[in-house]
Design a protein around this motif. Structure first.
Motif, PDB file in Angstrom:
ATOM      1  N   SER A  90     -91.611  99.411  -7.820  1.00  0.00           N
ATOM      2  CA  SER A  90     -93.046  99.203  -7.595  1.00  0.00           C
ATOM      3  C   SER A  90     -93.855 100.489  -7.713  1.00  0.00           C
ATOM      4  O   SER A  90     -95.076 100.436  -7.926  1.00  0.00           O
ATOM      5  N   GLU A  91     -93.188 101.672  -7.608  1.00  0.00           N
ATOM      6  CA  GLU A  91     -93.897 102.946  -7.711  1.00  0.00           C
ATOM      7  C   GLU A  91     -93.490 103.740  -8.952  1.00  0.00           C
ATOM      8  O   GLU A  91     -94.314 104.044  -9.800  1.00  0.00           O
ATOM      9  N   SER A  92     -92.200 104.107  -9.059  1.00  0.00           N
ATOM     10  CA  SER A  92     -91.811 104.977 -10.170  1.00  0.00           C
ATOM     11  C   SER A  92     -90.313 104.974 -10.398  1.00  0.00           C
ATOM     12  O   SER A  92     -89.528 104.666  -9.505  1.00  0.00           O
ATOM     13  N   GLU A 139     -88.987  97.859 -15.195  1.00  0.00           N
ATOM     14  CA  GLU A 139     -90.354  97.475 -14.882  1.00  0.00           C
ATOM     15  C   GLU A 139     -90.873  98.400 -13.789  1.00  0.00           C
ATOM     16  O   GLU A 139     -90.353  98.407 -12.673  1.00  0.00           O
ATOM     17  N   THR A 140     -91.890  99.202 -14.114  1.00  0.00           N
ATOM     18  CA  THR A 140     -92.411 100.165 -13.160  1.00  0.00           C
ATOM     19  C   THR A 140     -93.768 100.675 -13.642  1.00  0.00           C
ATOM     20  O   THR A 140     -94.007 100.718 -14.860  1.00  0.00           O
ATOM     21  N   PRO A 141     -94.646 101.089 -12.744  1.00  0.00           N
ATOM     22  CA  PRO A 141     -95.897 101.700 -13.213  1.00  0.00           C
ATOM     23  C   PRO A 141     -95.681 103.024 -13.933  1.00  0.00           C
ATOM     24  O   PRO A 141     -96.363 103.318 -14.916  1.00  0.00           O
ATOM     25  N   ARG A 142     -94.710 103.839 -13.469  1.00  0.00           N
ATOM     26  CA  ARG A 142     -94.516 105.175 -14.031  1.00  0.00           C
ATOM     27  C   ARG A 142     -93.029 105.422 -14.309  1.00  0.00           C
ATOM     28  O   ARG A 142     -92.200 105.281 -13.407  1.00  0.00           O
ATOM     29  N   ARG A 157     -91.406  98.051 -19.372  1.00  0.00           N
ATOM     30  CA  ARG A 157     -92.751  97.592 -19.041  1.00  0.00           C
ATOM     31  C   ARG A 157     -93.320  98.564 -18.025  1.00  0.00           C
ATOM     32  O   ARG A 157     -93.007  98.497 -16.837  1.00  0.00           O
ATOM     33  N   ALA A 158     -94.140  99.501 -18.503  1.00  0.00           N
ATOM     34  CA  ALA A 158     -94.670 100.563 -17.653  1.00  0.00           C
ATOM     35  C   ALA A 158     -96.070 100.938 -18.127  1.00  0.00           C
ATOM     36  O   ALA A 158     -96.381 100.862 -19.325  1.00  0.00           O
ATOM     37  N   ASP A 159     -96.906 101.378 -17.177  1.00  0.00           N
ATOM     38  CA  ASP A 159     -98.247 101.843 -17.524  1.00  0.00           C
ATOM     39  C   ASP A 159     -98.204 103.249 -18.116  1.00  0.00           C
ATOM     40  O   ASP A 159     -98.926 103.550 -19.064  1.00  0.00           O
ATOM     41  N   ASP A 160     -97.365 104.105 -17.541  1.00  0.00           N
ATOM     42  CA  ASP A 160     -97.242 105.491 -18.013  1.00  0.00           C
ATOM     43  C   ASP A 160     -95.771 105.795 -18.278  1.00  0.00           C
ATOM     44  O   ASP A 160     -94.925 105.621 -17.387  1.00  0.00           O
TER      45      ASP A 160
END
Length: 222
Positions: free
Chosen positions: A119-121, A153-156, A191-194
């Protein structure tokens, strides 16, 4: 609570045709593995078991490993099951320059799925060396089977210098081993934003065989 494995092992093993057991670990604080293993393995025709870890922080240090493997007992005897699945549901995943998350099938079976939900990195630490001990998230098939898939799967996501995220089908090897066809290498979904991939790091899907009896490489989706 927390789970710390310091130079030890938590293992579920099957020696025959049965599937290896499930390892289900949940901690409210931390799972830390230092030069130790959390693993579900099979030595025979059975399938490797599920390894499920749920915690706010999972940290692998100094050759710490989370894995599911299957191994053919004798190369002249057909068989060998698929390796199992490794599923991580975490806030943060930190893998240092000598840690790894692994599924591996040594025989007729395929490599298992590695699925990381953070959920974070997700951070694979960098190293200032030749990469021999690089941090890795890897699914292997070292026989006739296909490499497993890797899903992150993570934001970063940071893949540090010489670190690797890969799936590979390597084919059989060794003197006197039968000619086999290498299975397809697995797919990689990120699947990540950054996403940061540093110098000499690799995100790769490879299929290769010493006898050039190769299957196709998989697909990488970012």
């Amino acid at each position: 609570g927390r789970l710390v494995i310091d130079h030890g092992r938590v293992t579920s093993t099957s020696q025959g045709s049965g599937r290896a057991g499930t390892l289900d670990v949940e901690a409210s604080d931390l799972v830390q593995i230092l030069d130790g293993k959390l693993e579900s393995d099979t030595f025979g025709s059975g399938q490797g078991g599920l390894v499920h870890v749920k915690a706010p922080l999972v940290r692998l240090e100094d050759y710490g490993e989370i894995s599911s493997e299957s191994q053919q007992v004798r190369i002249e005897v057909p068989g060998g099951g698929d390796s199992g699945t490794v599923l991580l549901e975490v806030g943060r995943l930190e893998v240092d320059s000598r840690g790894r998350i692994l599924t591996n099938a040594r025989g007729e079976g395929g490599g298992g799925l590695i699925h990381v939900r953070a959920s974070e990195s997700v951070d694979l630490d960098a190293v200032a060396s030749d990469g021999v001990d690089s941090a890795r998230i890897i699914s292997l098939a070292e026989g006739n089977g296909a490499g497993g898939d890797v899903v992150i799967e993570t934001p970063r996501l940071r893949v540090g210098t010489f670190s690797r995220i890969e799936t590979s089908s390597n084919g059989s090897s060794g003197e006197g081993s039968p000619v086999r066809r290498t299975g397809r290498a697995g797919n990689i979904w990120i699947r990540a934003d950054d996403v940061l991939v540093e110098s000499n790091a690799r995100i790769a899907s490879d299929s290769h065989d010493p006898r050039l009896n190769e299957g196709p490489a998989g697909t990488i989706t970012l």
